[in-house]
Design a protein around this motif. Structure first.
Motif, PDB file in Angstrom:
ATOM      1  N   ILE A 260       0.845  -1.200   0.000  1.00 52.50           N
ATOM      2  CA  ILE A 260       0.000   0.000   0.000  1.00 52.50           C
ATOM      3  C   ILE A 260       0.883   1.255   0.000  1.00 52.50           C
ATOM      4  CG2 ILE A 260      -1.903   1.174   1.138  1.00 52.50           C
ATOM      5  CD1 ILE A 260      -2.526  -1.643   0.081  1.00 52.50           C
ATOM      6  N   THR A 261       0.538   2.201  -0.840  1.00 54.45           N
ATOM      7  CA  THR A 261       1.278   3.476  -0.909  1.00 54.45           C
ATOM      8  C   THR A 261       0.912   4.354   0.279  1.00 54.45           C
ATOM      9  OG1 THR A 261       1.258   3.363  -3.321  1.00 54.45           O
ATOM     10  CG2 THR A 261       1.774   5.492  -2.315  1.00 54.45           C
ATOM     11  N   ALA A 262       1.935   4.823   0.985  1.00 57.51           N
ATOM     12  CA  ALA A 262       1.716   5.675   2.165  1.00 57.51           C
ATOM     13  C   ALA A 262       1.917   7.143   1.812  1.00 57.51           C
ATOM     14  CB  ALA A 262       2.655   5.264   3.280  1.00 57.51           C
ATOM     15  N   LYS A 263       1.194   7.996   2.535  1.00 56.44           N
ATOM     16  CA  LYS A 263       1.319   9.441   2.326  1.00 56.44           C
ATOM     17  C   LYS A 263       2.197  10.091   3.393  1.00 56.44           C
ATOM     18  CE  LYS A 263      -3.357   9.637   0.364  1.00 56.44           C
ATOM     19  NZ  LYS A 263      -4.712  10.233   0.491  1.00 56.44           N
ATOM     20  N   ILE A 264       2.863   9.293   4.185  1.00 56.07           N
ATOM     21  CA  ILE A 264       3.743   9.817   5.239  1.00 56.07           C
ATOM     22  C   ILE A 264       5.194   9.616   4.828  1.00 56.07           C
ATOM     23  CG2 ILE A 264       2.071   9.460   7.090  1.00 56.07           C
ATOM     24  CD1 ILE A 264       3.483   6.834   7.757  1.00 56.07           C
ATOM     25  N   ARG A 265       6.039  10.481   5.377  1.00 59.44           N
ATOM     26  CA  ARG A 265       7.468  10.374   5.103  1.00 59.44           C
ATOM     27  C   ARG A 265       8.108   9.474   6.155  1.00 59.44           C
ATOM     28  NH1 ARG A 265       6.534  16.094   4.430  1.00 59.44           N
ATOM     29  NH2 ARG A 265       6.743  16.740   2.240  1.00 59.44           N
ATOM     30  N   VAL A 287       5.399  11.262  12.882  1.00 60.71           N
ATOM     31  CA  VAL A 287       5.657  11.246  11.444  1.00 60.71           C
ATOM     32  C   VAL A 287       4.907  12.394  10.787  1.00 60.71           C
ATOM     33  CG1 VAL A 287       6.032   8.746  11.398  1.00 60.71           C
ATOM     34  CG2 VAL A 287       3.726   9.638  11.062  1.00 60.71           C
ATOM     35  N   LYS A 288       5.414  12.768   9.583  1.00 63.09           N
ATOM     36  CA  LYS A 288       4.793  13.875   8.846  1.00 63.09           C
ATOM     37  C   LYS A 288       4.412  13.376   7.464  1.00 63.09           C
ATOM     38  CE  LYS A 288       7.393  17.337   7.614  1.00 63.09           C
ATOM     39  NZ  LYS A 288       8.196  18.604   7.639  1.00 63.09           N
ATOM     40  N   ASP A 289       3.219  13.832   6.984  1.00 66.38           N
ATOM     41  CA  ASP A 289       2.775  13.400   5.658  1.00 66.38           C
ATOM     42  C   ASP A 289       3.259  14.377   4.600  1.00 66.38           C
ATOM     43  OD1 ASP A 289       1.150  15.635   5.792  1.00 66.38           O
ATOM     44  OD2 ASP A 289      -0.725  14.537   6.010  1.00 66.38           O
ATOM     45  N   LEU A 290       2.863  14.142   3.369  1.00 62.47           N
ATOM     46  CA  LEU A 290       3.324  14.960   2.250  1.00 62.47           C
ATOM     47  C   LEU A 290       2.759  16.373   2.279  1.00 62.47           C
ATOM     48  CD1 LEU A 290       3.007  12.269  -0.591  1.00 62.47           C
ATOM     49  CD2 LEU A 290       5.023  12.882   0.769  1.00 62.47           C
ATOM     50  N   GLU A 291       1.704  16.588   3.065  1.00 61.96           N
ATOM     51  CA  GLU A 291       1.099  17.923   3.178  1.00 61.96           C
ATOM     52  C   GLU A 291       1.522  18.620   4.467  1.00 61.96           C
ATOM     53  OE1 GLU A 291      -3.069  17.329   2.834  1.00 61.96           O
ATOM     54  OE2 GLU A 291      -3.003  16.671   0.742  1.00 61.96           O
ATOM     55  N   ASN A 292       2.605  18.118   5.081  1.00 66.44           N
ATOM     56  CA  ASN A 292       3.178  18.696   6.305  1.00 66.44           C
ATOM     57  C   ASN A 292       2.250  18.599   7.505  1.00 66.44           C
ATOM     58  OD1 ASN A 292       5.659  19.427   5.096  1.00 66.44           O
ATOM     59  ND2 ASN A 292       4.685  21.247   4.200  1.00 66.44           N
ATOM     60  N   ASN A 293       1.369  17.605   7.506  1.00 67.56           N
ATOM     61  CA  ASN A 293       0.549  17.329   8.682  1.00 67.56           C
ATOM     62  C   ASN A 293       1.275  16.299   9.549  1.00 67.56           C
ATOM     63  OD1 ASN A 293      -1.746  18.962   7.937  1.00 67.56           O
ATOM     64  ND2 ASN A 293      -2.271  17.380   6.438  1.00 67.56           N
ATOM     65  N   TRP A 294       1.230  16.550  10.874  1.00 61.30           N
ATOM     66  CA  TRP A 294       1.959  15.679  11.793  1.00 61.30           C
ATOM     67  C   TRP A 294       1.011  14.683  12.474  1.00 61.30           C
ATOM     68  CZ3 TRP A 294       7.167  15.468  12.691  1.00 61.30           C
ATOM     69  CH2 TRP A 294       7.930  16.464  12.091  1.00 61.30           C
ATOM     70  N   TYR A 295       1.567  13.448  12.686  1.00 61.76           N
ATOM     71  CA  TYR A 295       0.789  12.394  13.350  1.00 61.76           C
ATOM     72  C   TYR A 295       1.671  11.691  14.385  1.00 61.76           C
ATOM     73  CZ  TYR A 295      -2.408  12.870   9.386  1.00 61.76           C
ATOM     74  OH  TYR A 295      -3.261  13.383   8.444  1.00 61.76           O
ATOM     75  N   SER A 296       1.001  11.313  15.478  1.00 58.35           N
ATOM     76  CA  SER A 296       1.675  10.464  16.460  1.00 58.35           C
ATOM     77  C   SER A 296       1.316   9.018  16.133  1.00 58.35           C
ATOM     78  CB  SER A 296       1.219  10.809  17.879  1.00 58.35           C
ATOM     79  OG  SER A 296       1.765   9.896  18.804  1.00 58.35           O
TER      80      SER A 296
END
Length: 335
Positions: A260-265, A287-296
């Motif tokens: 599966i393709t992920a949108k996070i870096r 982690v941060k996604d391609l739109e600069n949104n951060w996730y724990s």
């Protein structure tokens, strides 16, 4: 075979009959003893027997069939051509025939030809032939009656035996019926138990369905991205919020997470998941996604109620606002 037996044993006029007393072959001239019956054509030997012969012939046939041996009667008086003939009668079952059963030979042997009724009158000392004929017919009738009585007694014994067997069968049927009735009651009891168990299972299914609905609504309302993987890291289930992080569709179930393709870096997801399965220790990383949104991102073992590890659970909590607030604070501190 029949003719061979005749030639070897008798060489006398006679007939071959089957089990129905029907003549199937004539040997020699038999018109002195048998005559064509009046009315419907028939080859039944009893129907064709001349007067004075029929009763004894019937008795002899019956005894031969019953006793399976040769029956002989001597000095039988029969009427022929206006006179009386004295003959010997022999009935012999053909036991030599193995291919068919019931065949018999009926043989006639002339002993004396009396004077015709139109000839000389018999002496006074002689007995009236008519009375003698009646006496012989009476004797034959008595013998036939005795045989009939014996047959009736035999039939009565067979009927009694059959009745006893039927009573035994009836008792067995009653016993079987009772067993079937008992089995029916047991089946009814088992059916009632199954109905009760089925009702309980249906209630549990309803409860599980309700709990599943509650969990689905809870996961959807929290907007926390959650994905469930089995021990081989194949996708078992995911929440709608997860589609913002992975390019997931419904047909991706049971596919490896690595496909599966992920949108996070972040390229250590598969490695970290395997490590969690090995160590059973939870791992948490930002982690941060391609739109600069951060996730724990938190990776934890998936435990069943029996405390069996059946995969892992990965959750993604949106911390973009927190990260941006922290960044704003750092900028303000510089100035």
């Amino acid at each position: 075979m029949a003719e061979k037996v005749i030639l070897e044993n008798f060489a006398l006029p006679g007939v071959l009959i089957n089990e129905k007393y029907e003549i199937i072959h004539f040997m020699g001239k038999t018109d002195k003893y048998l005559e064509t019956p009046v009315g419907k054509a028939s080859f039944n030997i009893l129907s064709m027997a001349r007067e004075g012969l029929r009763f004894k012939l019937g008795t002899a046939l019956h005894n031969a069939v019953r006793q399976k041996r040769t029956i002989e009667y001597e000095a039988l008086r029969i009427k022929y051509n206006g006179g009386v003939r004295i003959i010997d009668l022999t009935v012999r079952p053909l036991v030599e025939l193995t291919s068919v059963t019931g065949y018999m030979l009926v043989m006639f042997d002339d002993k004396k030809i009396s004077e015709k009724s139109s000839g000389k009158k018999p002496a006074k000392a002689e007995t009236d032939p008519f009375i003698v004929s009646l006496e012989r017919e009476l004797e034959s009738t008595r013998e036939h009656l005795q045989i009939t009585i014996e047959e009736l007694e035999t039939s009565n014994e067979e009927l009694r035996s059959t009745n006893e067997e039927l009573q035994s069968v009836n008792e067995e049927l009653q016993s079987t019926n009772e067993e079937l009735e008992t089995s029916k009651e047991e089946l009814q009891s088992t059916n009632e138990e199954l109905i009760t168990v089925n009702t309980e299972l249906q209630n549990k299914v309803d409860e599980l369905s309700q709990m599943n609905n509650d969990i689905n609504n809870l996961l959807s309302s929290t907007e926390i991205g959650t994905i469930f993987l089995d021990t081989r890291l194949n996708i078992k289930r995911y929440t709608p919020a997860t589609t913002r992080i992975f390019n997931l569709i419904q047909t991706d179930l049971n596919r490896p997470i690595s496909d599966i393709t992920a949108k996070i870096r972040y390229d250590q997801l598969e490695k970290d998941s395997k490590k969690v399965l090995d160590t059973l220790s939870m791992k948490e990383v930002e982690v941060k996604d391609l739109e600069n949104n951060w996730y724990s991102m938190r990776i934890a073992p998936y435990r069943t109620l029996e405390n069996v590890i059946d995969g892992i659970v990965i959750t993604f909590v949106d911390i973009t606002r927190i990260k941006r607030t922290e960044e704003a604070l750092r900028v303000s501190e510089r100035y």
